[in-house]
Design a protein around this motif. Structure first.
Motif, PDB file in Angstrom:
ATOM      1  N   LEU A   9      43.461  46.872  47.403  1.00 15.00           N
ATOM      2  CA  LEU A   9      42.880  45.993  46.393  1.00 15.00           C
ATOM      3  C   LEU A   9      41.455  46.475  46.164  1.00 15.00           C
ATOM      4  N   SER A  10      41.164  46.867  44.963  1.00 11.27           N
ATOM      5  CA  SER A  10      39.858  47.466  44.656  1.00 11.27           C
ATOM      6  C   SER A  10      39.209  46.650  43.539  1.00 11.27           C
ATOM      7  N   GLY A  11      38.630  45.514  43.952  1.00 15.95           N
ATOM      8  CA  GLY A  11      38.028  44.652  42.945  1.00 15.95           C
ATOM      9  C   GLY A  11      39.058  43.865  42.155  1.00 15.95           C
ATOM     10  N   LEU A  12      40.242  43.630  42.754  1.00 14.25           N
ATOM     11  CA  LEU A  12      41.226  42.746  42.117  1.00 14.25           C
ATOM     12  C   LEU A  12      40.719  41.320  42.322  1.00 14.25           C
ATOM     13  N   MET A  13      40.384  40.630  41.241  1.00 19.66           N
ATOM     14  CA  MET A  13      39.734  39.330  41.369  1.00 19.66           C
ATOM     15  C   MET A  13      40.719  38.160  41.364  1.00 19.66           C
ATOM     16  N   LYS A  14      41.923  38.407  41.830  1.00 22.19           N
ATOM     17  CA  LYS A  14      42.926  37.350  41.942  1.00 22.19           C
ATOM     18  C   LYS A  14      43.476  37.357  43.371  1.00 22.19           C
ATOM     19  N   LEU A  15      43.718  36.162  43.912  1.00 17.79           N
ATOM     20  CA  LEU A  15      44.381  36.074  45.209  1.00 17.79           C
ATOM     21  C   LEU A  15      45.861  36.349  44.995  1.00 17.79           C
ATOM     22  N   LEU A  16      46.404  37.239  45.799  1.00 13.19           N
ATOM     23  CA  LEU A  16      47.828  37.560  45.670  1.00 13.19           C
ATOM     24  C   LEU A  16      48.674  36.409  46.226  1.00 13.19           C
ATOM     25  N   PRO A  17      49.796  36.091  45.581  1.00  8.06           N
ATOM     26  CA  PRO A  17      50.704  35.089  46.149  1.00  8.06           C
ATOM     27  C   PRO A  17      51.190  35.526  47.532  1.00  8.06           C
ATOM     28  N   ALA A  18      51.483  34.532  48.378  1.00  9.72           N
ATOM     29  CA  ALA A  18      51.906  34.811  49.766  1.00  9.72           C
ATOM     30  C   ALA A  18      53.086  35.773  49.824  1.00  9.72           C
ATOM     31  N   ALA A  19      54.010  35.663  48.872  1.00  4.44           N
ATOM     32  CA  ALA A  19      55.209  36.520  48.906  1.00  4.44           C
ATOM     33  C   ALA A  19      54.839  37.998  48.776  1.00  4.44           C
ATOM     34  N   VAL A  20      53.818  38.294  47.973  1.00  4.21           N
ATOM     35  CA  VAL A  20      53.381  39.687  47.794  1.00  4.21           C
ATOM     36  C   VAL A  20      52.686  40.170  49.064  1.00  4.21           C
ATOM     37  N   VAL A  21      51.811  39.329  49.603  1.00  3.14           N
ATOM     38  CA  VAL A  21      51.103  39.703  50.840  1.00  3.14           C
ATOM     39  C   VAL A  21      52.120  39.964  51.950  1.00  3.14           C
ATOM     40  N   GLU A  22      53.096  39.068  52.093  1.00  5.71           N
ATOM     41  CA  GLU A  22      54.086  39.216  53.166  1.00  5.71           C
ATOM     42  C   GLU A  22      54.944  40.463  52.980  1.00  5.71           C
ATOM     43  N   ALA A  23      55.222  40.817  51.726  1.00  6.60           N
ATOM     44  CA  ALA A  23      56.043  42.001  51.457  1.00  6.60           C
ATOM     45  C   ALA A  23      55.356  43.285  51.915  1.00  6.60           C
ATOM     46  N   TRP A  24      54.027  43.323  51.843  1.00 11.39           N
ATOM     47  CA  TRP A  24      53.308  44.560  52.145  1.00 11.39           C
ATOM     48  C   TRP A  24      52.522  44.513  53.450  1.00 11.39           C
ATOM     49  N   SER A  25      52.332  43.315  53.991  1.00  9.23           N
ATOM     50  CA  SER A  25      51.545  43.179  55.217  1.00  9.23           C
ATOM     51  C   SER A  25      52.150  43.997  56.361  1.00  9.23           C
ATOM     52  N   PRO A  26      51.324  44.682  57.175  1.00  8.20           N
ATOM     53  CA  PRO A  26      49.863  44.754  57.099  1.00  8.20           C
ATOM     54  C   PRO A  26      49.358  45.946  56.270  1.00  8.20           C
ATOM     55  N   ARG A  27      50.229  46.510  55.424  1.00  8.34           N
ATOM     56  CA  ARG A  27      49.857  47.746  54.702  1.00  8.34           C
ATOM     57  C   ARG A  27      49.154  47.426  53.384  1.00  8.34           C
ATOM     58  N   ILE A  28      48.282  46.437  53.442  1.00  6.12           N
ATOM     59  CA  ILE A  28      47.545  46.036  52.247  1.00  6.12           C
ATOM     60  C   ILE A  28      46.105  45.738  52.659  1.00  6.12           C
ATOM     61  N   ILE A  29      45.167  46.458  52.051  1.00  7.93           N
ATOM     62  CA  ILE A  29      43.767  46.353  52.478  1.00  7.93           C
ATOM     63  C   ILE A  29      42.864  46.038  51.278  1.00  7.93           C
ATOM     64  N   ASN A  30      41.679  45.546  51.602  1.00  8.41           N
ATOM     65  CA  ASN A  30      40.730  45.140  50.565  1.00  8.41           C
ATOM     66  C   ASN A  30      39.317  45.487  51.033  1.00  8.41           C
ATOM     67  N   THR A  31      38.435  45.713  50.073  1.00 10.26           N
ATOM     68  CA  THR A  31      37.017  45.880  50.394  1.00 10.26           C
ATOM     69  C   THR A  31      36.305  44.585  50.031  1.00 10.26           C
ATOM     70  N   HIS A  32      35.193  44.321  50.706  1.00  3.02           N
ATOM     71  CA  HIS A  32      34.425  43.102  50.421  1.00  3.02           C
ATOM     72  C   HIS A  32      32.932  43.386  50.588  1.00  3.02           C
ATOM     73  N   PRO A  33      32.107  42.927  49.626  1.00  2.00           N
ATOM     74  CA  PRO A  33      30.679  43.239  49.682  1.00  2.00           C
ATOM     75  C   PRO A  33      29.880  42.272  50.552  1.00  2.00           C
ATOM     76  N   ALA A  34      30.305  42.128  51.798  1.00  2.00           N
ATOM     77  CA  ALA A  34      29.570  41.340  52.785  1.00  2.00           C
ATOM     78  C   ALA A  34      30.068  41.760  54.168  1.00  2.00           C
ATOM     79  N   TYR A  35      29.332  41.325  55.197  1.00  2.00           N
ATOM     80  CA  TYR A  35      29.690  41.657  56.569  1.00  2.00           C
ATOM     81  C   TYR A  35      30.537  40.494  57.100  1.00  2.00           C
ATOM     82  N   LEU A  36      31.841  40.571  56.839  1.00  2.09           N
ATOM     83  CA  LEU A  36      32.737  39.466  57.208  1.00  2.09           C
ATOM     84  C   LEU A  36      32.719  39.207  58.716  1.00  2.09           C
ATOM     85  N   PRO A  37      32.858  37.948  59.167  1.00  5.32           N
ATOM     86  CA  PRO A  37      33.256  36.773  58.384  1.00  5.32           C
ATOM     87  C   PRO A  37      32.119  36.100  57.593  1.00  5.32           C
TER      88      PRO A  37
END
Length: 197
Positions: free
Chosen positions: A85-113
């Motif tokens: 996910l490269s600046g995708l500004m929508k939360l993915l539905p759980a079904a999509v996340v579960e289909a690809w988890s854990p092979r789905i990554i995102n960048t975030h402009p802060a030092y999480l959490p």
């Protein structure tokens, strides 16, 4: 060779950095498709590099699951090893996340959490933070709450506004993303193990 699908909403500066890295024959990953939730300007990078692209237009929160199902159909055509996910500004539905988890990554402009959510840079400034950062995480069903794969601190300078601070965070985000993709591709980073913690 690790195959990667990248999902964007905007200008796609992280996407471009990844495409440039993958253009090097020595880089162990290739972007195979770029998807967007609207007619994003970043799709031009895909075109420039000869990468196929698709758009699944966002139709509002009431249609989120239908949107997710269509997105999932498009991704399944390409069977990527990794979804970025490269600046995708929508939360993915759980079904999509579960289909690809854990092979789905995102960048975030802060030092999480610290400072999760859509306004990480603005929130850091509003909190009076003297430092923030950039993170690459595994996507889960929370908001920027997945396991952290890489992160780095970025100082907040006197006089910084949201634009100047974000412009200093972006190169760090890009470098971390490229390194994480490389480490996944060569087996240095095991997403299944990272997600088990």
């Amino acid at each position: 060779m690790l195959t990667v699908a990248v999902l964007i909403s905007g200008a796609g500066s992280n996407l471009r950095a990844l495409l440039e890295a993958a253009n090097d024959p020595a880089f162990p990953a290739r972007v195979v498709v770029v998807g967007a939730d609207r007619d994003a300007s970043g799709l031009a990078h895909a075109e420039e590099f000869g990468i196929p692209s698709f758009v699944v237009p966002w139709r509002g929160a009431a249609e989120r699951d239908a949107w997710g199902a269509e997105l999932q159909e498009q991704l399944q055509v390409w069977q990527p090893d990794l979804v970025v996910l490269s600046g995708l500004m929508k939360l993915l539905p759980a079904a999509v996340v579960e289909a690809w988890s854990p092979r789905i990554i995102n960048t975030h402009p802060a030092y999480l959490p610290e400072f999760p959510g859509a306004h990480g840079v603005r929130d850091a400034l509003a909190a009076g933070a003297t430092r923030t950062g950039a993170s690459v995480i595994v996507v889960d069903n929370g908001v920027d709450s997945g396991p952290v794969l890489a992160q780095e601190r970025v100082p907040v300078l006197p006089g910084d506004d949201e634009h100047t601070l974000h412009e200093r965070i972006k190169p760090v985000e890009r470098r971390l993303l490229i390194d994480v993709v490389r480490r996944i591709a060569v087996g240095e980073l095991d997403l299944t193990a990272a997600s088990a913690h």
